[in-house]
Enzyme design. Structure first.
Site, PDB file in Angstrom:
ATOM      1  N   ARG A  18       0.830  -1.200   0.000  1.00  0.00           N
ATOM      2  CA  ARG A  18       0.000   0.000   0.000  1.00  0.00           C
ATOM      3  C   ARG A  18       0.864   1.249   0.000  1.00  0.00           C
ATOM      4  O   ARG A  18       2.002   1.237   0.469  1.00  0.00           O
ATOM      5  CB  ARG A  18      -0.942   0.005   1.222  1.00  0.00           C
ATOM      6  CG  ARG A  18      -1.979  -1.124   1.166  1.00  0.00           C
ATOM      7  CD  ARG A  18      -2.934  -0.909  -0.004  1.00  0.00           C
ATOM      8  NE  ARG A  18      -3.833  -2.026  -0.233  1.00  0.00           N
ATOM      9  CZ  ARG A  18      -3.729  -2.883  -1.252  1.00  0.00           C
ATOM     10  NH1 ARG A  18      -2.750  -2.788  -2.116  1.00  0.00           N
ATOM     11  NH2 ARG A  18      -4.602  -3.846  -1.411  1.00  0.00           N
ATOM     12  N   CYS A  19       0.290   2.320  -0.499  1.00  0.00           N
ATOM     13  CA  CYS A  19       0.954   3.611  -0.595  1.00  0.00           C
ATOM     14  C   CYS A  19       1.606   3.967   0.745  1.00  0.00           C
ATOM     15  O   CYS A  19       0.968   3.802   1.781  1.00  0.00           O
ATOM     16  CB  CYS A  19      -0.076   4.672  -0.976  1.00  0.00           C
ATOM     17  SG  CYS A  19       0.600   6.307  -1.246  1.00  0.00           S
ATOM     18  N   PRO A  20       2.852   4.378   0.734  1.00  0.00           N
ATOM     19  CA  PRO A  20       3.694   4.763  -0.404  1.00  0.00           C
ATOM     20  C   PRO A  20       4.649   3.666  -0.872  1.00  0.00           C
ATOM     21  O   PRO A  20       5.531   3.922  -1.681  1.00  0.00           O
ATOM     22  CB  PRO A  20       4.492   5.939   0.150  1.00  0.00           C
ATOM     23  CG  PRO A  20       4.755   5.530   1.581  1.00  0.00           C
ATOM     24  CD  PRO A  20       3.479   4.801   2.007  1.00  0.00           C
TER      25      PRO A  20
END
Length: 81
Positions: A18-20
């Site tokens: 998941r981001c980042p």
């Protein structure tokens, strides 16, 4: 029609990240590539639909192709200078 995704120089599996994390991994991988080499990124984080094209623009790499209609998302980038 040739499948642009079929013969990249490098592949990065970012599934489940998941981001980042995905874009950080892309940056690290691209840093070790030679100009003109291609990287196939496979991801399932919706944020990559924004982050990967943005990364390419900011870092002056070419987004050769993207497939974001369904999961997993696929992106093919070519390292710039």
């Amino acid at each position: 029609m040739t499948d642009l995704f079929s013969s990249p120089d490098h592949t990065l599996d970012a599934l489940g990240l998941r981001c980042p994390e995905p874009v950080m991994m892309v940056r690290k991988t691209v840093r070790n590539m030679q100009p003109g080499e291609t990287l196939l990124i496979i991801a399932d984080d919706p944020a990559t639909t924004r982050d990967i094209p943005g990364f390419c623009t900011f870092m002056e790499h070419e987004l050769v192709a993207k497939e974001t209609d369904g999961l997993p998302y696929r992106y093919l980038i070519r390292k710039g200078h």
